[in-house]
Design a protein around this motif. Structure first.
Motif, PDB file in Angstrom:
ATOM      1  N   TYR A  27       0.836  -1.206   0.000  1.00 17.25           N
ATOM      2  CA  TYR A  27       0.000   0.000   0.000  1.00 17.25           C
ATOM      3  C   TYR A  27       0.871   1.256   0.000  1.00 17.25           C
ATOM      4  O   TYR A  27       0.635   2.194  -0.768  1.00 17.25           O
ATOM      5  CB  TYR A  27      -0.931  -0.016   1.214  1.00 17.25           C
ATOM      6  CG  TYR A  27      -1.751   1.231   1.355  1.00 17.25           C
ATOM      7  CD1 TYR A  27      -2.845   1.455   0.525  1.00 17.25           C
ATOM      8  CD2 TYR A  27      -1.429   2.190   2.305  1.00 17.25           C
ATOM      9  CE1 TYR A  27      -3.603   2.613   0.649  1.00 17.25           C
ATOM     10  CE2 TYR A  27      -2.189   3.343   2.430  1.00 17.25           C
ATOM     11  CZ  TYR A  27      -3.269   3.552   1.600  1.00 17.25           C
ATOM     12  OH  TYR A  27      -4.018   4.692   1.722  1.00 17.25           O
ATOM     13  N   PRO A  33      -2.457   6.346  -1.119  1.00 15.62           N
ATOM     14  CA  PRO A  33      -3.341   7.424  -1.558  1.00 15.62           C
ATOM     15  C   PRO A  33      -4.252   8.012  -0.479  1.00 15.62           C
ATOM     16  O   PRO A  33      -4.652   9.169  -0.595  1.00 15.62           O
ATOM     17  CB  PRO A  33      -4.162   6.784  -2.674  1.00 15.62           C
ATOM     18  CG  PRO A  33      -4.032   5.318  -2.482  1.00 15.62           C
ATOM     19  CD  PRO A  33      -2.715   5.098  -1.820  1.00 15.62           C
ATOM     20  N   ASP A  34      -4.575   7.260   0.556  1.00 22.62           N
ATOM     21  CA  ASP A  34      -5.479   7.764   1.592  1.00 22.62           C
ATOM     22  C   ASP A  34      -4.752   8.373   2.791  1.00 22.62           C
ATOM     23  O   ASP A  34      -5.405   8.809   3.738  1.00 22.62           O
ATOM     24  CB  ASP A  34      -6.411   6.652   2.076  1.00 22.62           C
ATOM     25  CG  ASP A  34      -7.320   6.143   0.964  1.00 22.62           C
ATOM     26  OD1 ASP A  34      -7.699   6.951   0.101  1.00 22.62           O
ATOM     27  OD2 ASP A  34      -7.632   4.946   0.960  1.00 22.62           O
TER      28      ASP A  34
END
Length: 130
Positions: A27, A33-34
């Motif tokens: 991730y 991205p978050d």
């Protein structure tokens, strides 16, 4: 607990930790991205790539090695668990210092790290340091 029960507990904790670390590393390497980059302000990191590599190889690698060593019943399973648990606990401490408390996973995984150190210590010393 018997030696084998300690080994199985270490193997389970190590395997779950390694899988989680691998997922977190993937991730992070994909750009996380978050996660706000502002969390890294004041740290030596501009993005999540380097921390992701440390997570994957450092935390995930030592946890996976500990799981395999314990599952196989090797003599150094206690030492491997103490190392993996220390790496995980250190990772959590540094993470909280850099980005602050952000997730229930931080205290949970800190507890897993301490549990691995404790199980490894008990396994190591119940066998006279073998």
């Amino acid at each position: 607990m018997t030696r084998r029960q300690y080994e199985k507990a270490i193997a389970c904790l190590g395997a779950v930790t390694a899988i989680g670390a691998a997922g977190g590393a993937i991730y992070g390497l994909s750009g996380a991205p978050d996660l706000p980059r502002e969390w890294l302000d004041g740290s030596p990191f501009r993005d999540y790539r380097v921390p992701s590599l440390v997570l994957g190889f450092g935390v995930g690698g030592t946890s996976a090695a500990s799981a395999v060593i314990a599952w196989r019943g090797c003599e150094n399973a206690g030492s491997a668990a103490m190392i993996a648990g220390s790496v995980l606990t250190g990772w959590i401490i540094v993470q909280v210092r850099i980005i602050g408390p952000r997730s229930f996973l931080q205290p949970l995984m800190g507890g897993v790290g301490i549990s691995m150190v404790t199980l490894g210590t008990r396994l190591q010393f119940r066998n006279g340091g073998a």
